[in-house]
Every structure is written in C-alpha cells, then in structure tokens.
Write an enzyme that holds these catalytic residues in place. Structure first.
Site, short mmCIF file in Angstrom:
data_model
loop_
_atom_site.label_atom_id
_atom_site.label_comp_id
_atom_site.label_asym_id
_atom_site.label_seq_id
_atom_site.Cartn_x
_atom_site.Cartn_y
_atom_site.Cartn_z
N GLU A 90 0.81 -1.20 0.00
CA GLU A 90 0.00 0.00 0.00
C GLU A 90 0.85 1.26 0.00
O GLU A 90 2.04 1.24 0.30
CB GLU A 90 -0.92 0.00 1.20
N CYS A 103 4.00 8.33 -0.18
CA CYS A 103 4.63 7.44 0.80
C CYS A 103 4.71 6.06 0.17
O CYS A 103 3.70 5.50 -0.24
CB CYS A 103 3.76 7.42 2.06
N CYS A 110 7.12 -6.70 7.24
CA CYS A 110 8.30 -6.12 7.87
C CYS A 110 8.78 -7.07 8.97
O CYS A 110 7.97 -7.73 9.62
CB CYS A 110 7.95 -4.76 8.48
N CYS A 114 7.87 -3.89 15.54
CA CYS A 114 7.45 -2.81 16.45
C CYS A 114 6.02 -3.10 16.95
O CYS A 114 5.14 -3.46 16.17
CB CYS A 114 7.50 -1.46 15.75
N CYS A 117 2.86 -1.25 15.35
CA CYS A 117 2.78 -1.09 13.90
C CYS A 117 2.07 -2.26 13.24
O CYS A 117 2.36 -3.43 13.54
CB CYS A 117 4.20 -0.95 13.33
N GLY A 161 7.53 -1.76 5.71
CA GLY A 161 8.89 -2.24 5.55
C GLY A 161 9.92 -1.35 6.20
O GLY A 161 9.65 -0.20 6.53
N GLU A 162 11.10 -1.92 6.41
CA GLU A 162 12.23 -1.16 6.94
C GLU A 162 13.21 -0.95 5.77
O GLU A 162 13.87 -1.90 5.34
CB GLU A 162 12.88 -1.94 8.10
N SER A 193 12.80 6.79 6.20
CA SER A 193 12.54 6.57 7.63
C SER A 193 13.07 5.22 8.07
O SER A 193 12.84 4.20 7.40
CB SER A 193 11.03 6.66 7.88
N SER A 216 12.95 6.70 13.69
CA SER A 216 11.83 6.40 14.59
C SER A 216 12.41 6.11 15.97
O SER A 216 12.87 5.01 16.24
CB SER A 216 11.06 5.19 14.08
N LEU A 217 12.38 7.11 16.82
CA LEU A 217 12.99 6.97 18.14
C LEU A 217 11.96 6.49 19.15
O LEU A 217 12.12 5.47 19.79
CB LEU A 217 13.60 8.32 18.56
N HIS A 218 10.90 7.24 19.29
CA HIS A 218 9.72 6.88 20.10
C HIS A 218 9.95 6.73 21.61
O HIS A 218 8.97 6.59 22.35
CB HIS A 218 9.04 5.60 19.58
N ASN A 292 -1.51 6.18 16.02
CA ASN A 292 -2.76 5.75 15.41
C ASN A 292 -3.14 4.42 16.02
O ASN A 292 -2.33 3.48 16.03
CB ASN A 292 -2.57 5.56 13.90
N CYS A 335 0.27 3.27 8.79
CA CYS A 335 1.09 2.15 8.32
C CYS A 335 0.45 0.79 8.29
O CYS A 335 0.12 0.23 9.33
CB CYS A 335 2.30 2.01 9.21
N1 SAH Z 1 10.48 1.03 9.12
C1 SAH Z 1 10.58 2.45 9.04
C2 SAH Z 1 9.54 3.11 8.17
C3 SAH Z 1 8.11 2.66 8.25
S1 SAH Z 1 7.05 3.23 9.50
C4 SAH Z 1 10.60 3.06 10.41
O1 SAH Z 1 10.49 2.34 11.38
O2 SAH Z 1 10.82 4.26 10.52
C5 SAH Z 1 6.89 4.97 9.39
C6 SAH Z 1 6.66 5.61 10.75
O3 SAH Z 1 5.34 5.32 11.28
C7 SAH Z 1 7.63 5.15 11.81
O4 SAH Z 1 8.06 6.24 12.56
C8 SAH Z 1 6.78 4.20 12.64
O5 SAH Z 1 7.33 4.03 13.91
C9 SAH Z 1 5.45 4.92 12.63
N2 SAH Z 1 4.29 4.12 12.99
C10 SAH Z 1 4.04 2.82 12.77
N3 SAH Z 1 2.83 2.46 13.25
C11 SAH Z 1 2.31 3.56 13.77
C12 SAH Z 1 1.07 3.85 14.42
N4 SAH Z 1 0.16 2.90 14.63
N5 SAH Z 1 0.85 5.12 14.82
C13 SAH Z 1 1.77 6.09 14.62
N6 SAH Z 1 2.94 5.88 14.02
C14 SAH Z 1 3.21 4.63 13.60
#
Ligand code: SAH
Length: 353
Positions: A90, A103, A110, A114, A117, A161-162, A193, A216-218, A292, A335
C-alpha cells in the site's frame, strides 16, 4: 518476472543491444516506462521487439493499482497495489500546497516487530526490488500528473517495511528516482525513515546518499524503547542518536526524529526531559504524532493534554519540534492498516510462498 523498471537507462541500453536495437531505442523505451506504460501500450516500438521482450518474460512495471480510497477530510489518497506475484502493498498520496508527497513501501510486511505497527503483524514476506518501489511512484505520478496538475514531487520511504533492511534495492531505487532522464524527483525531496539500523545509517552517509533521514525513536530510555521496538535490544538509544549525528555531519542534512505518543508508555514528563537531555546540542528536529490506534495492538494514542505538555517541555528546552496532524484518518491512513484490513476481510488471499 523480469521487470524493465528495475533497469537504469544504461542497463536498458545494454539489454536492447542484445536484441539488435539501435541505441536511441533505450531512451524511447525508458520514456514509456517512466510514463507508466506497459509493453503493449508502447505504440512506437517495433512490434517484433515488443513480442520478443514479452516472450522472454519481460514486463515494464512491477505492479498495478488494485484499489484506491480518497479521504473526504483532506484529499489524501490511499492506494492498494498488486504485485506480479499477487502480493499486496500500500501507499499514500498526501496533497500539500507545495506539492504531492507519495509514501512508498519498501518490503511486503516487515521483520522489525514494532509493537504498535500494523505492517509487521505478519512478519516479513519479501523485499521489494528497486523497480517495484519505483513502480509505485510511476503509476501514481501517471495518474496525477497532467495539464495543470502536479504529479509526485516528494517521496517518503515510510510505508510498509524497513528501508535499511532492504539496503541494496532501496539505494538503487534512490538512484533511479532522481535520474534526470527518468522521474527526476529532486534528491532534496526524498525522505527515508528507519527504526534505527545504525550500521546502515552510517553506510548510507558514507556512500553519499543524502535523503532526509527520519529516525523512529519513540522513547529516550532504552528500557521503554525495548518494550515497544525489538530493534532496541540490538542498538541503544545512544548508538542510534550517535549514528544520526554521524549522518548529519556527513550529509549536512538535519535529521528528524519521529516520536509517536503512546498513552501511558512514552508520553510522560520524564520522557520529555530525557529526550531534551539526549538531543541537547544536536541540531535535529522532533516530529511528534499521536499513535494511530491499531486494533490488534491494544496501544492507544496520548490525549491532547499530554501531547501539549510534552511539546512545551521540548520548546522550553530549545529542542526544535512540531506536532504533526495525522492525515487520511478516515481511510486507514496509518502504516499497514489498509493492507491488513484488505487481507483479513478475506476479499483477498495473500500469496505467501
Ligand atoms: N520502518 C521504518 C519506516 C516505516 S514506519 C521506520 O520504522 O521508521 C513509518 C513511521 O510510522 C515510523 O516512525 C513508525 O514508527 C510509525 N508508525 C508505525 N505504526 C504507527 C502507528 N500505529 N501510529 C503512529 N505511528 C506509527
């Protein structure tokens, strides 16, 4: 399946030479591919050549658009593509004043796992080739570009995907995307990303690729990050920020940290303060978004109050940040959610072999 869109103009020339074609033919064929045409639609190519290419298993593009959904809120379009082997991926097209951002996905599924995700729920199915990633841009661009209308001006590698787990195909895609004879998307308008694969971030910088790097630090604490991102067991937060600093020094491009706010997990004052300490003196930018909600995951987004408080702490400590609005929320914009829904609804059986 052999995809012509996997090939650079130079490689296309070498291939056509084997078919006894004059050298101008490569540019002609390349132009058709970039415009989103399949072999049968390339009317000015010799019929014999088209037939021979098809006979040898060549196709121009790696996918077709199977469905699209347009948000009534903000005009965001979500696309479901079908790959030649039947797999579904997608993408999302976001319309801004300055241009259209697509995007793209870099893998089917993937492997990163995470916890918040949806893309990773079924694990990694397979890598996409450079041409399959490029095809996403080509077909959406062809649909949207035209008289008085802009096509795809910006690309973000933030779909399923990563990207750095599929390094060779992704870097080849970056080359093809910015080719002046091809789609010619400016290198300045491309973001990648990553969940923070440190060696690959360093390699990307060393090899002179310079997309805007989004990390993506979080979470600023390893203990918290480990509970939401398995990759944090491999690389510490310090290592990730160190690799980001290296990237900035080499590429000269400011790094962006993604911070998805998860209720009760990473949205407290202690996290905000630690994040400030971590990024002190590093000219980077933090993008805060509300998580989300993904049904299968059970984690919820933070409320407005927590987000506001978090942002203020960053502001007060001189850490550049912005709170991003989430787009296309009425069309499962986040995502992997749409693909997941599509596969689960049983309308479609994923080809997983
Ligand atoms: N694998 C890469 C790129 C894909 S995800 C990465 O990890 O960066 C793109 C971004 O969306 C990342 O920052 C990921 O952590 C975030 N993401 C994934 N699921 C999410 C969700 N449910 N709500 C908000 N952000 C999300």
């Amino acid at each position: 399946m052999k995809l012509l869109c996997d090939l650079s103009l130079e490689k296309l020339g070498a291939l056509l030479k084997q078919y006894g074609q004059p050298s101008f033919r490569a540019k002609q064929l390349y132009g058709h591919i970039v415009a989103g045409r399949e072999l049968d639609e390339m009317s000015n190519l010799p019929k014999g050549l088209v037939a021979k290419l098809k006979e040898d298993g060549w196709r121009a593009l790696g996918l077709t658009i199977r469905e699209s959904y347009t948000s009534e809120i903000d005009g965001t379009v979500k696309y479901l593509y079908e790959l030649d082997d039947g797999n579904i991926i997608e993408g999302v097209l976001m319309r801004y004043k300055y241009g259209n951002t697509l995007c793209v996905s870099t893998q089917v599924g993937c492997a990163m796992g995470c916890r918040f995700c949806a893309s990773t729920l079924g694990g990694l199915v397979r890598n996409l080739t450079a041409g399959e990633i490029l095809s996403q841009v080509i077909v959406v661009n062809a649909l949207n570009a035209g008289k008085d209308r802009r096509g795809v001006t910006n690309v973000v590698l933030m779909g399923s995907g990563e990207p750095l787990d599929n390094y060779d195909n992704v870097t080849e895609f970056l080359r093809l995307l910015s080719d002046e004879d091809g789609l010619n998307v400016s290198k300045r308008n491309v973001s990648l990303s990553t969940c923070g694969l440190c060696e690959k971030m360093i390699r990307l910088a060393d090899e002179g690729f310079s997309p805007v790097l989004t990390v993506s630090l979080h979470a600023p604490f390893d203990e918290i990050r480990k509970t939401i991102m398995p990759i944090a067991c491999r690389y510490s937060v310090k290592q990730v920020v160190g690799a980001a600093e290296y990237y900035f020094e080499k590429s000269g491009r400011r790094v962006i940290f993604e911070y998805s706010m998860i209720r009760g997990v990473n949205d407290g004052e202690d996290c905000a303060r630690e994040l400030c300490a971590l990024l002190k003196g590093f000219s980077s930018h933090v993008n805060i978004i509300r998580l989300n909600y993904v049904k299968e995951r059970g984690l919820k987004g933070s409320d407005d109050e927590a987000i506001d408080k978090f942002r203020k702490i960053l502001d007060n400590n001189g850490v550049s940040c912005s709170v991003r609005r989430s787009m296309g929320s009425d069309i499962e914009g986040a995502c992997g959610q749409l693909r997941r829904k599509y596969i689960q609804d049983g309308e479609y059986k994923q080809n997983n072999n």
